[in-house]
Enzyme design. Sequence first.
Site, PDB file in Angstrom:
ATOM      1  N   ASP A   1       0.782  -1.255   0.000  1.00 23.33           N
ATOM      2  CA  ASP A   1       0.000   0.000   0.000  1.00 23.33           C
ATOM      3  C   ASP A   1       0.810   1.300   0.000  1.00 23.33           C
ATOM      4  OD1 ASP A   1      -1.576  -2.098   0.828  1.00 23.33           O
ATOM      5  OD2 ASP A   1      -2.325  -1.113   2.621  1.00 23.33           O
TER       6      ASP A   1
ATOM      7  N   GLU B   1     -10.621  -2.167   4.209  1.00 25.30           N
ATOM      8  CA  GLU B   1      -9.279  -1.657   4.485  1.00 25.30           C
ATOM      9  C   GLU B   1      -9.095  -0.275   3.856  1.00 25.30           C
ATOM     10  OE1 GLU B   1      -6.682  -5.692   4.950  1.00 25.30           O
ATOM     11  OE2 GLU B   1      -6.814  -4.996   2.901  1.00 25.30           O
TER      12      GLU B   1
ATOM     13  N   TRP C   1      -4.025  -9.084  -3.463  1.00 22.87           N
ATOM     14  CA  TRP C   1      -3.585 -10.078  -2.475  1.00 22.87           C
ATOM     15  C   TRP C   1      -3.797 -11.499  -2.981  1.00 22.87           C
ATOM     16  CZ3 TRP C   1      -0.118  -8.822   0.689  1.00 22.87           C
ATOM     17  CH2 TRP C   1      -0.089  -7.559   1.278  1.00 22.87           C
TER      18      TRP C   1
HETATM   19  C1  FRU Z   1      -3.999  -3.522   2.737  1.00 22.78           C
HETATM   20  C2  FRU Z   1      -3.385  -3.955   4.051  1.00 22.78           C
HETATM   21  C3  FRU Z   1      -3.750  -2.993   5.169  1.00 22.78           C
HETATM   22  C4  FRU Z   1      -2.639  -3.166   6.143  1.00 22.78           C
HETATM   23  C5  FRU Z   1      -1.446  -3.404   5.237  1.00 22.78           C
HETATM   24  C6  FRU Z   1      -0.431  -4.349   5.797  1.00 22.78           C
HETATM   25  O1  FRU Z   1      -3.355  -4.003   1.615  1.00 22.78           O
HETATM   26  O2  FRU Z   1      -3.788  -5.266   4.364  1.00 22.78           O
HETATM   27  O3  FRU Z   1      -5.031  -3.199   5.709  1.00 22.78           O
HETATM   28  O4  FRU Z   1      -2.480  -2.049   6.961  1.00 22.78           O
HETATM   29  O5  FRU Z   1      -1.962  -3.922   4.032  1.00 22.78           O
HETATM   30  O6  FRU Z   1       0.718  -4.396   4.990  1.00 22.78           O
END
Ligand code: FRU
Length: 450
Positions: free
Chosen positions: A7, A183, A271
């Site tokens: 992210d 998220e 993901w």
């Molecule tokens: C989104 C996420 C967030 C988290 C981060 C961890 O892609 O899962 O929710 O903060 O990545 O790397």
Amino acid sequence: MKNWMNDPNGLIYLDGEYHLFYQHNPFGISWGHMSWGHAISKDMLRWKEFPVAIPEGEDEAIFSGSAVYDKDNTSGLGTAKNPPLVAIYTAHSDARKIQAQSIAFSLDKGRTFTKYANNPVLDLNLQHFRDPKVFWDSERGNWVMVVVKANEKKVAIYTSPNLISWEHQSDFGPLAAQGGDWECPDLIQLPVDGDKTKKSWVMIVSLNPGGIEGGSGTQYFVGDFDGKSFKPSQDYAKPQWIDYGKDNYAGVTFSNMPDSRNVLIGWMSSWQYAGNLPKSPWTGAMTIPRELTLTKSKNGLSLVSNPIKEVKSLHTGKPYKESSIKVKGTQNLKGISGHELDITMTIVPNKTGKSGINVLSGKKEFTQIGYDANSGEIFLNRGTSSLSLAIVELLGVQKAFVGKQKEITIRIIVDRSSVEVFGMKGEFAITDVVFPDGKKSEGISLFSDD
Ligand code: FRU
């Protein structure tokens, strides 16, 4: 650049520089040791990497969050003369199974950060509480945080006078797409059809899985925000997506912009397969920065995203040279790989069938972008993009329904490993990563069923 990135975090402009912090593993090519990596740019396109900004702590992974410029030093973490840049991030504890919100501040324009001594600043003793995005509410004169209770599929809204003490105001959700954790929320105000005096609030919520194509995806809601709660003003029984591809996730917008633009950058992956993609010497990339606006459509107000205007500064002025057909509107882009293109094409469809363009094509590999007059869809087909990479989730066709059209203009940004499509003036974006065989697959050609 090497190692893992996911992210974008803490996108912020300050004193002539755009900062991109990001989820980063400084020690390896896979997800882990989460820290905030750092890059700086003068135009959001040419980036220079800087040392890790916020490293992991003892039993503290630094998860996603945002950054603000605390120009009035409300936090007291800087001085009136040298106000702090404050990062608000999720401190993730594996051992205690807790996610809480913490802050760190920089007094040297984001070069180095100090973690606040009394962290965390917001702790509900929850396991799935993360990704704070903070902005200054100028109407009410306080800070606002949107943060997810991820597995409850809720965005919690908090306010604060000083970035340190936070008061809960309301929760938004669950609503529309709920097939996975919510998220990386963002709450922004966007102009409608270029009219800066007419703005509407938009809540952006990423979710994983449960995106439009099954993996990670990002939905949005247009609505009203009264400083305490967000209420959608349209019917969101059916989700609305900011992108119809599979590779635009966890996108958030820049804070403290020097102009009135809202610019979003997303992580260009999913993901579903991020951990299985080719990995050398780095894995993970960001989307081209996109300016967000709203437009009136038959479903009410719809989100529009387009590459930032600065992309023009990458045009080499030379039309695509290896093509035997002159493809008007196609520009080579200055880039590292030599594959970069900025294509604008207008399709005047036949009554039936598909027409469009093949990019990154070699003898057997090609990626297709076009319009299907039968189904009324713009599509991006990466099923034939790579002969060597057989990840099943990469083999599909991503589509956006635009209906019957007499003429369709599509803009396509092509890089070595990505294709970003913007149809109907940006109302429909489709973003996918691709893995063709380097130099052997860099051609373009037009196609039509007729
Ligand atoms: C989104 C996420 C967030 C988290 C981060 C961890 O892609 O899962 O929710 O903060 O990545 O790397």
